[in-house]
Design an enzyme around this catalytic site. Structure first.
Site, PDB file in Angstrom:
ATOM      1  N   VAL A  44      52.247  -6.055  87.400  1.00  0.00           N
ATOM      2  CA  VAL A  44      53.414  -5.234  87.713  1.00  0.00           C
ATOM      3  C   VAL A  44      52.912  -3.817  87.989  1.00  0.00           C
ATOM      4  O   VAL A  44      52.198  -3.232  87.173  1.00  0.00           O
ATOM      5  CB  VAL A  44      54.441  -5.240  86.559  1.00  0.00           C
ATOM      6  CG1 VAL A  44      55.670  -4.434  86.937  1.00  0.00           C
ATOM      7  CG2 VAL A  44      54.829  -6.657  86.199  1.00  0.00           C
ATOM      8  N   ASP A  87      61.327 -16.617  76.639  1.00  0.00           N
ATOM      9  CA  ASP A  87      60.137 -15.810  76.325  1.00  0.00           C
ATOM     10  C   ASP A  87      60.532 -14.436  75.799  1.00  0.00           C
ATOM     11  O   ASP A  87      59.988 -13.412  76.216  1.00  0.00           O
ATOM     12  CB  ASP A  87      59.244 -15.673  77.570  1.00  0.00           C
ATOM     13  CG  ASP A  87      57.837 -15.215  77.200  1.00  0.00           C
ATOM     14  OD1 ASP A  87      57.476 -15.285  76.003  1.00  0.00           O
ATOM     15  OD2 ASP A  87      57.100 -14.775  78.101  1.00  0.00           O
ATOM     16  N   GLY A 133      51.747  -3.137  84.051  1.00  0.00           N
ATOM     17  CA  GLY A 133      51.494  -4.217  83.098  1.00  0.00           C
ATOM     18  C   GLY A 133      50.919  -5.418  83.812  1.00  0.00           C
ATOM     19  O   GLY A 133      50.963  -5.521  85.040  1.00  0.00           O
ATOM     20  N   GLN A 134      50.368  -6.281  83.022  1.00  0.00           N
ATOM     21  CA  GLN A 134      49.784  -7.495  83.577  1.00  0.00           C
ATOM     22  C   GLN A 134      50.246  -8.651  82.706  1.00  0.00           C
ATOM     23  O   GLN A 134      50.340  -8.520  81.494  1.00  0.00           O
ATOM     24  CB  GLN A 134      48.263  -7.382  83.541  1.00  0.00           C
ATOM     25  CG  GLN A 134      47.584  -8.437  84.355  1.00  0.00           C
ATOM     26  CD  GLN A 134      46.265  -7.950  84.933  1.00  0.00           C
ATOM     27  OE1 GLN A 134      45.757  -6.923  84.501  1.00  0.00           O
ATOM     28  NE2 GLN A 134      45.721  -8.672  85.895  1.00  0.00           N
ATOM     29  N   GLY A 135      50.571  -9.743  83.320  1.00  0.00           N
ATOM     30  CA  GLY A 135      51.030 -10.896  82.542  1.00  0.00           C
ATOM     31  C   GLY A 135      50.470 -12.174  83.099  1.00  0.00           C
ATOM     32  O   GLY A 135      49.601 -12.163  83.973  1.00  0.00           O
ATOM     33  N   THR A 136      51.002 -13.265  82.583  1.00  0.00           N
ATOM     34  CA  THR A 136      50.531 -14.574  83.015  1.00  0.00           C
ATOM     35  C   THR A 136      50.792 -14.772  84.504  1.00  0.00           C
ATOM     36  O   THR A 136      50.000 -15.382  85.203  1.00  0.00           O
ATOM     37  CB  THR A 136      51.311 -15.655  82.241  1.00  0.00           C
ATOM     38  OG1 THR A 136      51.461 -15.212  80.904  1.00  0.00           O
ATOM     39  CG2 THR A 136      50.596 -16.975  82.252  1.00  0.00           C
ATOM     40  N   PHE A 137      51.886 -14.253  84.957  1.00  0.00           N
ATOM     41  CA  PHE A 137      52.312 -14.548  86.323  1.00  0.00           C
ATOM     42  C   PHE A 137      51.753 -13.598  87.369  1.00  0.00           C
ATOM     43  O   PHE A 137      51.785 -13.889  88.544  1.00  0.00           O
ATOM     44  CB  PHE A 137      53.845 -14.551  86.408  1.00  0.00           C
ATOM     45  CG  PHE A 137      54.419 -15.822  85.898  1.00  0.00           C
ATOM     46  CD1 PHE A 137      54.972 -16.733  86.768  1.00  0.00           C
ATOM     47  CD2 PHE A 137      54.371 -16.132  84.565  1.00  0.00           C
ATOM     48  CE1 PHE A 137      55.473 -17.932  86.300  1.00  0.00           C
ATOM     49  CE2 PHE A 137      54.875 -17.319  84.078  1.00  0.00           C
ATOM     50  CZ  PHE A 137      55.427 -18.231  84.949  1.00  0.00           C
TER      51      PHE A 137
HETATM   52  N1  LIG Z   1      60.644  -3.141  85.709  1.00  0.00           N
HETATM   53  C1  LIG Z   1      59.599  -2.764  84.995  1.00  0.00           C
HETATM   54  N2  LIG Z   1      59.402  -1.465  84.724  1.00  0.00           N
HETATM   55  C2  LIG Z   1      58.331  -1.060  84.006  1.00  0.00           C
HETATM   56  N3  LIG Z   1      57.418  -1.893  83.509  1.00  0.00           N
HETATM   57  C3  LIG Z   1      57.546  -3.211  83.740  1.00  0.00           C
HETATM   58  C4  LIG Z   1      58.639  -3.711  84.496  1.00  0.00           C
HETATM   59  N4  LIG Z   1      58.510  -5.032  84.568  1.00  0.00           N
HETATM   60  C5  LIG Z   1      57.413  -5.353  83.886  1.00  0.00           C
HETATM   61  N5  LIG Z   1      56.825  -4.266  83.374  1.00  0.00           N
HETATM   62  C6  LIG Z   1      55.611  -4.227  82.551  1.00  0.00           C
HETATM   63  O1  LIG Z   1      54.756  -5.274  82.959  1.00  0.00           O
HETATM   64  C7  LIG Z   1      54.519  -6.158  81.861  1.00  0.00           C
HETATM   65  C8  LIG Z   1      54.426  -7.576  82.385  1.00  0.00           C
HETATM   66  O2  LIG Z   1      55.629  -7.909  83.056  1.00  0.00           O
HETATM   67  P1  LIG Z   1      56.214  -9.382  83.031  1.00  0.00           P
HETATM   68  O3  LIG Z   1      56.445  -9.777  81.606  1.00  0.00           O
HETATM   69  O4  LIG Z   1      57.389  -9.467  83.923  1.00  0.00           O
HETATM   70  O5  LIG Z   1      54.992 -10.195  83.640  1.00  0.00           O
HETATM   71  P2  LIG Z   1      54.584 -11.675  83.320  1.00  0.00           P
HETATM   72  O6  LIG Z   1      53.433 -12.028  84.183  1.00  0.00           O
HETATM   73  O7  LIG Z   1      55.786 -12.535  83.451  1.00  0.00           O
HETATM   74  O8  LIG Z   1      54.149 -11.509  81.800  1.00  0.00           O
HETATM   75  P3  LIG Z   1      54.142 -12.594  80.660  1.00  0.00           P
HETATM   76  O9  LIG Z   1      52.741 -13.050  80.557  1.00  0.00           O
HETATM   77  O10 LIG Z   1      54.605 -11.863  79.454  1.00  0.00           O
HETATM   78  O11 LIG Z   1      55.074 -13.660  81.041  1.00  0.00           O
HETATM   79  C9  LIG Z   1      55.662  -5.923  80.896  1.00  0.00           C
HETATM   80  O12 LIG Z   1      55.315  -6.164  79.562  1.00  0.00           O
HETATM   81  C10 LIG Z   1      56.005  -4.471  81.101  1.00  0.00           C
HETATM   82  O13 LIG Z   1      55.207  -3.660  80.248  1.00  0.00           O
END
Ligand SMILES: Nc1ncnc2c1ncn2[C@@H]1O[C@H](COP(=O)(O)OP(=O)(O)OP(=O)(O)O)[C@@H](O)[C@H]1O
Length: 802
Positions: A378, A491, A371-375
């Protein structure tokens, strides 16, 4: 995954070499063994295709290697099975140097590779032949041109043996020796499995051809007993009795194979149980050589053992995982920052098979993106030491993200070690953290799909109430613990709630990157828009109750399959909330820093006798005032009010034909409506706490009578209150009248609400999950998009209102 990635890479590599190495396994290719030996194989370790012979050969003296190469060019080969350098029995083959199609610039090896075919496996390893006569071509009436034919040039030993065999058979037919003895004498190890197998690893054809030769000779006599070889004829191998293959030997071989097809198998008399024992053939027709077993099927040779096949085919072929072209996981993949390690967004450019970390027990092999997020990103990784598969969050290299992620790590540490050491309350477990090329890497347990993905898999149809209850109970359990610990997640959304395994309804809450202590609510711009509480939109201090709002939105979405408030902007978000649930209490509007942006105060004349003092600006007013273009709010649901939306949502197919089940479903829906009313209370002071919500009949499965009061609360439970658009609220069959305006019992005290007065908008530091919706074709068939995360898929979705 590792395997599949490797396979990916392998196939790429293989393709690259395909022109180099067509599917080859001829005698000549056996020389590859020694050819490979001269290469540097030190990197190979104990990988599957790196048999000991390669390593041992590689230790030879350079002179020996040179010698070896010279021998190779004379079509000698090192037997990959028994390490012996032997001269191929067909070494006298005249390779077609004079072929017309042989390019003068082409090396002989290259020519052989080009012309060869896998149809014929490489020659079996020559080894001491148990049958002396195998050393000589069999005599048949058809091969009279062979050296040593009927003109009397056979060695006398061979003739003697043939004579002896004929006598044996005659004796057997006369009944003077028992069949078993006859068999064992005639074919010394015919029924000896070990011997059989040993022979099979040799040139079994030799035996086979001699056997049939004898058979035919015997049949020329008085014999009427068919003597049948128990072996399938290995027609793919040139029998030792064959003349040396002449060009074009491929064609000859094909003819030979076809000729052999004509031999019709005969029945064998079955006199005892033992005769029924199947005789497995270790080297059946068209099997290929492999390095770790004697033969393999064609399918395996071109799939699982492709690397072995190539190694056998081409002396030039080398395979190193580390040299595989790596599949890039990060987009955009151009290195722009951090010495080229990061892209323009400060995301580390990740490749499959990359290794994150340098310390011995902190090396993680990158397998795939999760996955990919703001931070950051993953990725699925494997700890190279423990072999455990984990999820690693590679945080962007910018300081603001780093600082925030350190907070995430600290909160997770607190939750994992102090608050929930027994791992009972559905919080993600963090295993490790380290820095790699200026990126903070957080190592988590690997989880499965998130709830958004689950809904997507379900084609955005709602889940069953039973499953929603199971999920809600677990989330509430987490929220209870968070509230007791005075922590706010900030969140909560379906993307941040993950299944532990694809086949179990067990959840974990992830992404504490926006989380904060209740006493330190410094950020005002928080939560993803669809799940953003009204107090955040209006800009008033907040508490753990914002997580309960998000929970209400999530529960409604799990039921409906799509978000209940899919706001295209903050203005649109507030409009949707007000349309569905009514106005927030006046004190919230009075107090909200942002209220003036969205609301207009009513004049005395406008408000009349109503308690309503504000109304939301019309879209025209809002756009004119801020000089922006705001698209009209698209309606996803036919009904506007929450109870109507839930009640009128289509029934699951499974219950459509049973009135009893429909009644049960409607009862459950009423209970859900009541539950959502308490959780989605616009007034954060009246909104149920997780502890209260845990006791609701929707969770406890107690009978719901239409009324329920949270214990310890002097307030009534929610009723169906709807604003009629004129600032007045009316009941829709609810059992109690409930005034949503400010309740005198609850005078809002900003000081009591966790010191939010000094809130600071940290801009890009905080999570700006601006969920942007696009236009929908009409009210009931709609598409909308969300800026980030998997919800983007929504773009392509046509939502059909039931
Ligand atoms: N432990 C994990 N196991 C499997 N997939 C994960 C795990 N942690 C995160 N992911 C996947 O990665 C995505 C992004 O993770 P996360 O929300 O921690 O990142 P973020 O950069 O904080 O995102 P956001 O923009 O939502 O804040 C999640 O929606 C999930 O699909």
């Amino acid at each position: 995954m590792n395997t599949s990635n490797n396979n990916d890479s392998t196939s790429t590599n293989s393709n690259k070499n395909a022109s180099l190495s067509p599917t080859v396994a001829t005698n000549s290719d056996a020389s590859v063994g020694s050819g490979r030996a001269s290469q540097d194989n030190s990197h190979l370790g104990s990988s599957i295709w790196n048999p000991s012979y390669v390593n041992q050969s590689s230790q030879r003296h350079p002179q020996q290697q040179q010698q070896q190469q010279q021998q190779n060019s004379q079509f000698c080969f090192v037997n990959p099975w028994n390490e012996e350098k032997v001269t191929n029995s067909q070494q006298n083959l005249v390779y077609p140097l004079q072929y017309d199609d042989l390019n003068s610039n082409e090396s002989l090896d290259a020519y052989r590779r080009r012309k060869s075919s896998l149809v014929v496996p490489p020659a079996r390893a020559p080894a001491p032949n148990p049958f002396q006569y195998d050393s000589y071509p069999a005599y048949t009436s058809s091969n009279t041109n062979l050296p040593g034919n009927s003109s009397g040039q056979y060695p006398s030993a061979y003739q003697q043996q043939q004579q002896q065999q004929r006598q044996q058979q005659h004796a057997y037919q006369q009944g003077t020796i028992p069949p078993s003895q006859f068999g064992s004498r005639f074919v010394p190890s015919l029924y000896d499995r070990q011997e059989f197998q040993r022979r099979q690893s040799l040139a079994a054809t030799n035996y086979s051809s001699n056997f049939s030769t004898f058979n035919s000779n015997a049949n020329q006599g008085t014999s009427s007993i068919p003597v049948i070889s128990p072996y399938r004829r290995l027609s793919a191998y040139p029998p030792s009795t064959s003349p040396p293959l002449q060009p074009p030997f491929k064609q000859l071989r094909r003819d030979e194979v076809q000729a052999q097809k004509l031999s019709i198998p005969q029945m064998q008399p079955c006199s005892s149980k033992n005769d029924l024992q199947p005789v497995s053939n270790a080297t059946p027709k068209f099997r290929r050589a492999s390095l770790n077993s004697k033969t393999i099927s064609p399918l395996i040779s071109v799939t699982k053992s492709l690397i072995t096949t190539y190694s056998l085919c081409s002396p030039d072929f080398t395979y190193q995982t580390s040299k595989n072209p790596k599949r890039v996981l990060t987009k955009p993949s151009e290195g722009k920052c951090n010495k080229g390690f990061d892209n323009i967004n400060s995301d580390y450019i990740l490749y499959v098979n990359d290794v994150l970390g340098v310390e011995q027990n902190r090396k993680y092999l990158v397998l795939d993106i999760l996955g990919q997020g703001t931070f950051g990103q993953v990725v699925k990784c494997q700890n190279l030491l423990t072999k455990e598969i984990l999820a690693v969050k590679v945080v962007k290299s910018r300081t603001e993200y780093l600082t925030q992620s350190i907070t995430e790590a600290k909160i997770l540490e607190l939750l994992n070690q102090k608050i929930d050491p027994a791992n009972k309350h559905h919080f993600l477990r963090m295993h490790d953290s380290f820095v790699h090329k200026n990126h903070l890497c957080l190592v988590f347990e690997l989880l499965s799909n998130n709830l958004y993905e689950l809904l997507k898999q379900n084609k955005f149809h709602g889940l069953s109430i039973q499953l929603i209850r199971t999920f809600t109970t677990q989330i509430l359990d987490s929220l209870c613990v968070l509230k007791e610990s005075k922590l706010i997640h900030c969140d909560l959304k379906p993307e941040n709630i993950l299944l532990c395994a694809p086949d179990k309804p067990e959840l974990k809450i992830i992404d504490f990157g926006s989380s904060c202590e209740e006493a330190r609510t410094v950020y005002t711009y928080i939560q993803s828009r669809f799940y953003r509480a009204p107090e955040i939109i209006l800009g008033i201090p907040y508490s753990t109750s914002i997580d309960m709002w998000s929970l209400g939105c999530i529960v409604a979405e799990l039921f409906l399959g799509i978000p209940i408030f899919p706001g295209a902007s903050e203005y649109n978000q507030l409009t949707r909330i007000i349309d569905t649930l009514g106005y927030p209490p006046s004190w919230m509007i009075d107090m909200g820093k942002n209220s003036g942006k969205f609301m207009r105060k009513l004049t005395l004349e406008e408000s009349g006798t109503s308690t309503q003092k504000h109304r939301i600006k019309t879209i025209e007013e809002f756009c004119r005032e801020y000089n922006i273009v705001e698209k009209p709010s698209k309606q996803y649901f036919k009904w506007k009010k929450l109870p109507d939306i839930i009640r009128n949502y289509r029934y699951p197919k499974s219950i459509q034909n049973s009135q009893e089940l429909i009644d049960q479903e409607m009862q459950n829906r009423e209970c859900l409506i009541h539950f959502l009313g308490g959780v989605l209370n616009l007034n954060p002071l009246e909104r149920w706490t997780p502890q209260q919500a845990m006791l609701h009949p929707f969770i406890t499965k107690q009978e719901f009578t239409g009324e329920w009061f949270p214990p310890g609360s002097s307030l009534p439970g929610p009723s169906e209150k709807h604003d009629n658009g004129k600032g007045q609220q009316r009941d829709h069959g609810g059992t109690r009248h409930y005034n949503n305006a400010v309740n005198n019992n609850y005078v809002y005290n900003s000081n009591s609400s966790s010191g939010g007065a000094d809130s600071v908008d940290i801009g890009t530091i905080s999570k700006r999950k601006e969920n942007i919706s696009s236009d929908f074709p009409n009210d009931f068939v709609a598409t909308h998009s969300v800026q980030e995360g998997p919800t983007n898929e929504f773009n392509k979705l046509h939502i059909v209102e039931e």
